[in-house]
Design a protein around this motif. Structure first.
Motif, short mmCIF file in Angstrom:
data_model
loop_
_atom_site.label_atom_id
_atom_site.label_comp_id
_atom_site.label_asym_id
_atom_site.label_seq_id
_atom_site.Cartn_x
_atom_site.Cartn_y
_atom_site.Cartn_z
N LEU A 1 0.80 -1.15 0.01
CA LEU A 1 -0.01 0.12 0.03
C LEU A 1 0.87 1.28 -0.07
N HIS A 2 2.04 1.24 0.73
CA HIS A 2 2.95 2.58 0.50
C HIS A 2 3.41 2.65 -0.76
N ALA A 3 3.65 1.53 -1.72
CA ALA A 3 4.31 1.80 -2.90
C ALA A 3 2.95 2.29 -3.77
N LEU A 4 1.75 1.71 -3.50
CA LEU A 4 0.82 2.34 -4.41
C LEU A 4 0.49 3.82 -3.95
N ALA A 5 0.31 4.28 -2.79
CA ALA A 5 -0.09 5.45 -2.49
C ALA A 5 1.08 6.43 -2.97
N ASP A 6 2.28 6.06 -2.97
CA ASP A 6 3.27 6.80 -3.57
C ASP A 6 3.36 7.29 -5.04
N ALA A 7 2.80 6.10 -5.73
CA ALA A 7 2.55 6.00 -7.10
C ALA A 7 1.32 7.04 -7.44
N ILE A 8 0.43 7.11 -6.74
CA ILE A 8 -0.53 8.01 -6.90
C ILE A 8 -0.17 9.40 -6.61
#
Length: 393
Positions: free
Chosen positions: A276-283
């Motif tokens: 979820l950290h990687a996904l949030a940073d991608a957004i």
């Protein structure tokens, strides 16, 4: 983006949005800043951009007290300070707004007109950067058209030399203490913008590059031109995120919001959900809105042990606040253990649920690093994500 009024005791940089005007020249029965533009109030466009900027710590709007219901509608879902009441004239409203920030003691303040909806992150960046070396800075565009002076009878009374002339825009940035003192000293005068207020007090104001899109909606024609921006295909952005967490003592890991039994746990300030950290940073990256650490600092104990769906929801809410939508998310998990395959569908479903997406818009993959590096030695996990976001043109 909780939709609740933010309570703060300090902030380094605050945006003050002036929206107390009563102007009806653009048409309609309500003040122009609350008219619809692309399906959202004009005011909301700038508020969403400022609230999403990684270097703006807080946003306060100065409103007419009679407009509170309209303001509440325009600000729904945005993480803003309690609005401040304005005054009879714009200059009064800015002064009152600045006074209302005294308890926060900001270092810098950005003052923006609520009727300028198409504010860009780049303009904000340039104004903020100039405040490192100047007490004030404004975005502006060089005057390109020949200027004529009216003689008062509808005839040309002279031609004005345009060399060195610039068209001022907002947000205009200032060292807070300097612009507050300048506004107090200028009370009762009729200066045309906040830069003029600081100039009158002897302050030097830098010029930085503005943007043609950063115009003010004043007339019906302005509103029609602005609406045309929402009739095109929009803009597609792509952002990338990457995160790593080490293994430590424990009997499970949290990946994509899913609990997975394992011989170790992932270590981190929050629940260490690397997915979820990687996904949030991608957004955040697609929005040019910084990263998780900017919005949820690890130095803040509120986020100690926090479930990472909070971070991902915040990133998704920023997309919605800017009038955009998430098109697709692609996540790759890198580890030797645990085996991700049996949980891949559950992770995709949980991510889609957190963001309110159709499951077909979330891809989850897993790979090893062929026993190379820290993941190959089973010392931790890594995740890489790509987010595709569609924003209004």
């Amino acid at each position: 983006m909780t939709g609740e009024i933010r309570e703060r005791t300090s902030a380094r940089r605050v945006a003050l949005v002036v929206a107390a005007g009563r102007g009806h020249r653009v048409g309609g029965q309500i003040p122009k800043q609350y008219l619809s533009l692309g399906g959202r109030p004009i005011l909301r466009h700038a508020l969403a951009t400022l609230a999403a900027h990684p270097d703006v710590d807080a946003v306060r709007v100065v409103i007419h007290p009679d407009d509170r219901p309209l303001y509440d509608q325009a600000a729904t879902g945005l993480d803003l300070l309690e609005p401040a009441p304005g005054g009879a004239e714009r200059q009064d409203s800015v002064r009152l707004g600045l006074e209302s920030l005294a308890s926060l003691a900001p270092e810098h303040v950005l003052i923006h007109d609520g009727a300028r909806p198409f504010l860009s992150m780049g303009v904000i960046d340039r104004v903020i950067a100039a405040l490192d070396t100047h007490p004030g800075a404004i975005p502006a565009l060089p005057q390109a058209d020949t200027l004529k002076r009216d003689d008062g009878a509808g005839l040309i009374g002279g031609t004005v030399e345009r060399a060195g002339l610039w068209r001022a825009q907002t947000p205009q940035g200032f060292h807070y203490a300097a612009i507050l003192d300048a506004h107090r000293a200028a009370a009762g005068q009729a200066l045309t913008d906040d830069a003029a207020v600081l100039e009158a007090a002897g302050g030097r104001v830098a010029l930085v590059a503005g943007a043609e899109d950063n115009g003010k909606v004043t007339t019906p024609d302005d509103l029609r031109r602005a609406e045309r921006r929402f009739q095109g295909p929009g803009e597609v952005r792509v952002g990338n995120g990457f995160d790593v967490h080490a293994f430590g003592p424990g009997d499970h890991v949290i990946l994509g919001g899913v609990r997975i039994p394992h011989t170790h746990a992932l270590m981190g300030h929050s629940d260490a959900d690397v997915a979820l950290h990687a996904l949030a940073d991608a957004i955040y990256g697609a929005l040019a809105a910084g990263d998780i650490g900017r919005h949820f600092p690890p130095s803040d104990d509120r986020w100690k042990g926090a479930p990472s769906d909070v971070f991902l929801r915040h990133a998704g809410a920023l997309v919605q606040a800017l009038g955009g939508r998430l098109v697709h998310l692609d996540l790759t998990l890198m580890c030797e253990r645990p085996k991700i395959g049996p949980y891949r569908a559950a992770i995709a479903a949980r991510v889609a649920d957190i963001l309110g997406l159709d499951g077909g818009r979330v891809s989850v993959k897993a790979t090893t690093t062929e026993r190379l590096g820290f993941t190959g030695r089973s010392e931790g996990m890594a995740a890489q994500a790509t987010a595709t976001v569609s924003l209004p043109g």
